[in-house]
Design a protein around this motif. Sequence first.
Motif, PDB file in Angstrom:
ATOM      1  N   ARG A 191       0.894  -1.058  -0.096  1.00  0.00           N
ATOM      2  CA  ARG A 191       0.054  -0.174  -0.130  1.00  0.00           C
ATOM      3  C   ARG A 191       0.921   1.329   0.051  1.00  0.00           C
ATOM      4  N   ILE A 192       2.057   1.256   0.758  1.00  0.00           N
ATOM      5  CA  ILE A 192       2.875   2.324   0.784  1.00  0.00           C
ATOM      6  C   ILE A 192       3.421   2.577  -0.457  1.00  0.00           C
ATOM      7  N   ALA A 193       3.751   1.467  -1.306  1.00  0.00           N
ATOM      8  CA  ALA A 193       4.440   1.613  -2.481  1.00  0.00           C
ATOM      9  C   ALA A 193       3.537   2.390  -3.640  1.00  0.00           C
ATOM     10  N   PHE A 194       2.298   2.202  -3.497  1.00  0.00           N
ATOM     11  CA  PHE A 194       1.213   2.948  -4.373  1.00  0.00           C
ATOM     12  C   PHE A 194       1.169   4.158  -3.974  1.00  0.00           C
ATOM     13  N   GLY A 195       1.128   4.621  -2.842  1.00  0.00           N
ATOM     14  CA  GLY A 195       0.992   5.846  -2.231  1.00  0.00           C
ATOM     15  C   GLY A 195       2.332   6.773  -2.737  1.00  0.00           C
ATOM     16  N   LEU A 196       3.504   6.327  -2.577  1.00  0.00           N
ATOM     17  CA  LEU A 196       4.623   6.903  -3.038  1.00  0.00           C
ATOM     18  C   LEU A 196       4.723   7.424  -4.683  1.00  0.00           C
ATOM     19  N   GLY A 197       3.924   6.375  -5.128  1.00  0.00           N
ATOM     20  CA  GLY A 197       3.629   6.827  -6.944  1.00  0.00           C
ATOM     21  C   GLY A 197       2.902   8.077  -6.824  1.00  0.00           C
ATOM     22  N   ALA A 198       1.797   8.139  -6.108  1.00  0.00           N
ATOM     23  CA  ALA A 198       1.202   9.608  -6.102  1.00  0.00           C
ATOM     24  C   ALA A 198       1.716  10.551  -5.568  1.00  0.00           C
ATOM     25  N   ILE A 199       2.707  10.413  -4.644  1.00  0.00           N
ATOM     26  CA  ILE A 199       3.441  11.738  -3.923  1.00  0.00           C
ATOM     27  C   ILE A 199       4.557  12.187  -5.403  1.00  0.00           C
ATOM     28  N   LEU A 200       5.035  11.249  -6.069  1.00  0.00           N
ATOM     29  CA  LEU A 200       5.813  11.367  -7.297  1.00  0.00           C
ATOM     30  C   LEU A 200       5.005  12.486  -8.282  1.00  0.00           C
ATOM     31  N   ALA A 201       3.787  11.836  -8.537  1.00  0.00           N
ATOM     32  CA  ALA A 201       2.752  12.589  -9.525  1.00  0.00           C
ATOM     33  C   ALA A 201       2.598  14.011  -8.917  1.00  0.00           C
ATOM     34  N   VAL A 202       2.411  14.367  -7.824  1.00  0.00           N
ATOM     35  CA  VAL A 202       2.248  15.664  -7.323  1.00  0.00           C
ATOM     36  C   VAL A 202       3.379  16.535  -7.643  1.00  0.00           C
ATOM     37  N   GLY A 203       4.674  16.100  -7.356  1.00  0.00           N
ATOM     38  CA  GLY A 203       5.995  16.922  -7.858  1.00  0.00           C
ATOM     39  C   GLY A 203       5.938  17.100  -9.068  1.00  0.00           C
ATOM     40  N   ILE A 204       5.690  16.167 -10.082  1.00  0.00           N
ATOM     41  CA  ILE A 204       5.454  16.254 -11.653  1.00  0.00           C
ATOM     42  C   ILE A 204       4.634  17.442 -11.851  1.00  0.00           C
ATOM     43  N   LEU A 205       3.523  17.488 -11.285  1.00  0.00           N
ATOM     44  CA  LEU A 205       2.252  18.368 -11.666  1.00  0.00           C
ATOM     45  C   LEU A 205       2.746  19.876 -11.505  1.00  0.00           C
ATOM     46  N   ILE A 206       3.636  20.045 -10.223  1.00  0.00           N
ATOM     47  CA  ILE A 206       4.209  21.296  -9.785  1.00  0.00           C
ATOM     48  C   ILE A 206       5.043  21.753 -11.125  1.00  0.00           C
TER      49      ILE A 206
END
Length: 485
Positions: A191-206
Motif C-alpha cells: 500500500r505504501i508503494a502505491f502511495g509513493l507513486g502518487a507523491i511523485l505525481a504531485v511533484g511532476i504536476l508542479i
Amino acid sequence: MAGVETGTITTDIPARMDRLPWARWHWMVVIGLGTVWILDGLEVTIVGSMSAALKPEGTGLGLSSADVGLAGAMYVAGACIGALFFGQLTDRFGRKKLFLITLAVYTVATVLTAFSMNPAWYFACRFLTGTGIGGEYAAINSAIDELIPAKYRGRVDVAINGSFWVGAALGSLLTIPLLDPQLVDPAWGWRIAFGLGAILAVGILIVRRHVPESPRWLFIHEREDEAERIVKDIEHTVEEETGKSLHGVDQTITIRQRKTISLPLIAKTVFTLYPRRAALCFALFVGQAFLYNAFFFTYGDTLTTFLDVTQTGWFLAIFAASNFAGALLLSGLFDTVGRVKMIAGTYILSGVLLAIAGTMLDSLTAVTLTIFGAVIFFFASAGASAAYLTASEIFPMETRALCIAFFYAIGTAVGGITGPLLFGRLIENASEAKDITGIAIGYFIGAALMIAGGIAEIVLGIKAEGQSLEDIAQPLTAEDQPAHA
C-alpha cells in the motif's frame, strides 16, 4: 459545425520552433512532460514485484497468478480506453489542459489503489490508473514533438519514452525494503508503494504547470496571437540561456484555421491518405505491446514460481537499468543513422534473441534469465520507444494525439491485454506441471511479432530524421494539401 474553416493565416512559427538551439528551457519541457513514463514504470514494476505480496488472504488481497495477469490486463485496458478518450480531447481542447487532467486522474486512482480492500476494488483502481496513463501517452507525446526542435526530436522522444525504466528501477528497489517483513508490516508494504507513486505525481504536476501550450496547436485553432506571444517568450528565454542571437527564418506555412477537426475527417486522413503509415504503426505497436506487457507484467511471478526467488526487486532493477540504458545510449542514432535502420534493427534483433531464450528456458537460472532479458531488452526498449515516436510524427498535427492514442490502444489491446492474460495462464499451467518450458510459447509469439514489426519498418518506414513535422505530414488545414502519402 465541427471542422468549419474560420480564417486563413500564414505563419513561420513551426520554422522558428525547429531552428532553436538546445537550452535549459527544453530541459524544463523534458522534465515536466517526459517524467510521466517514470510513473508508468513505477506502477508496472510495483505490480510485477509485489505479485507475491498481493496473494496472501491476510496481508494481501488473495490474488492468484491468473488474477495478477488479470490486474495487468485491467491496467492496460484502462490505458487503451483512456488514450482514445483523452486523445480526441487533446486534439480538440489543447495539449496543456489535457496533460494536467490526465495526471490528476492518475494521481487520484493511485491513491485509491493504496486503499484497496478486495480484488474487485483493486482491479477497478488498476483500470482507472491505466486510464490516466493512457491519456498521458496521447497528450504528452504530441506536446513534446511539437515543442522540441526537429534536429533533436528523435533522440529526445526515444530517451523520454525509455525513461519508463527509470521508474521501473525505482519501483524494483522500493519494493525490496517494503517487502521485507522485518522492516514493514506485509499488510502495509504494498500500500505504501502505491502511495509513493502518487507523491511523485504531485511533484511532476508542479513542474508541468510551467510548460506552455503547443504554439502549433494554437495557431490552427484561431489563437495565433497567443501562439506568437508564447514563441516570442521561448525565443527570448533561449537567447538569454544560450547567450546567442537567433537568426530569422524564411519558411512559412499557410493554414486554414478551424476551431475543431471532426472525427470523420481524422478517420479519413489516417485510413485514406496514409494507409501504409497506419499499417506500420499497427505492426510496431502490437509487437512491442505484447512483448513488454506479457514478459514484464509477469516476470516477477515467473521468478518466484519457477526459480525460487523471494525478493524479485534486485532482478527487476537490473532488467530495468538495461532497458533505460538501451533507450538512452541508442537514442542519438535514430537522428543520425536514421529511423528506418534503427527501428528495423532493434525490433528484429530483440525478436531473434527472445526466440533463442525461449528454446533455453529449461537451462536458465534466475540470474542467467535476467542477463538474457537485459540483453534482449537493451535493444527492444529503443525500438519500442521509437514506435511512439513514429506515431507522433508521421501524421498531420490536427490528428497527432488521437493517432498516438488509436495505435497505442489498438496495438496494446491486441498485444497488451492478451499478453498478460496468456502469460498468467501459461505460468499457472506450467506451475502445476512444474515445467518452466510451458511458458516458452509466449516467448515465441512475442519474438514473431517483434520480427514482423521490424520487417514492416523496412517495407513501410518513413525517413523522418531531421525533418519538420509539417514536412513529414502537412497539416490537414494547410493550403495545397497532398493527395496521399
